[in-house]
Design an enzyme around this catalytic site. Sequence first.
Site, short mmCIF file in Angstrom:
data_model
loop_
_atom_site.label_atom_id
_atom_site.label_comp_id
_atom_site.label_asym_id
_atom_site.label_seq_id
_atom_site.Cartn_x
_atom_site.Cartn_y
_atom_site.Cartn_z
N CYS A 104 -21.04 -15.45 -25.00
CA CYS A 104 -20.51 -16.81 -25.11
C CYS A 104 -20.39 -17.46 -23.72
O CYS A 104 -21.36 -17.51 -22.97
CB CYS A 104 -19.16 -16.76 -25.83
SG CYS A 104 -18.54 -18.34 -26.40
N HIS A 105 -19.19 -17.95 -23.37
CA HIS A 105 -18.98 -18.58 -22.06
C HIS A 105 -18.89 -17.57 -20.91
O HIS A 105 -18.77 -17.98 -19.75
CB HIS A 105 -17.68 -19.39 -22.07
CG HIS A 105 -17.74 -20.65 -22.86
ND1 HIS A 105 -17.39 -20.71 -24.20
CD2 HIS A 105 -18.10 -21.91 -22.53
CE1 HIS A 105 -17.51 -21.94 -24.64
NE2 HIS A 105 -17.96 -22.70 -23.66
N GLY A 106 -18.94 -16.29 -21.20
CA GLY A 106 -18.84 -15.28 -20.15
C GLY A 106 -19.88 -15.45 -19.07
O GLY A 106 -19.66 -15.08 -17.91
N GLN B 245 -20.61 -17.96 -17.51
CA GLN B 245 -20.09 -18.80 -16.44
C GLN B 245 -19.59 -17.97 -15.26
O GLN B 245 -19.65 -18.40 -14.11
CB GLN B 245 -18.98 -19.71 -16.97
CG GLN B 245 -19.45 -20.76 -17.95
CD GLN B 245 -18.32 -21.61 -18.48
OE1 GLN B 245 -17.23 -21.12 -18.76
NE2 GLN B 245 -18.56 -22.90 -18.60
#
Length: 206
Positions: A119-121, A123
Amino acid sequence: MAGKKILMLVGEFSEEYEIFVFEQAMHAVGHTVHVVCPDKKAGDVLKTSLHDFEGHQTYTEKLGHDYILNKTFAEVNPADYDAVYAAGGRGPEYIRTDKRVQALVRHFHETGKPIFTICHGVQILIAVDGVVRGKEVAALQYCEPEVTLAGGTYIDVAPTGAHVDGNLVSAKGWPGLAAFMRECLKVLGTEIRHGEALMRDDRKAA
């Protein structure tokens, strides 16, 4: 094979499922997962979030369950770990600016140890120069521009899928946790076999 040690990087309002489900599954097969958040200690409470997909143009965000951290951030020595995992949710967007978090990610990148992201990991990974450059990476689709600008190739996997590029395992979000964890276990060298214990018991009975 001895169990491996995995370092999980989280922040306030990281994704609930991507913390709890990953940790419990890895513990179930004999691995150790230490979950850390900058400036928090073992025993501290971490507020989590739950991103859901309910037919709107983007995901909704709800308050998740409290998570009790099991490792003090200041005590982490990355050399003690076999892999690092960047959970998604809200947390990555702010812990990625922490130089200490960047140093931890840099260790795993430079030593060639497995890196897991969902997912947003991603980033967190793109905040460290070179980590995703030349790599194929899955993530929530809204992170595609960041992956591309960091020199990676965004892979649009199915919501329930996962992608592997060498020691980098990635997925779009929590609906893909089963596939994601299966690929993480393969990269860690973990073998799960079915039926052998039952077959041995049957031979003994005969």
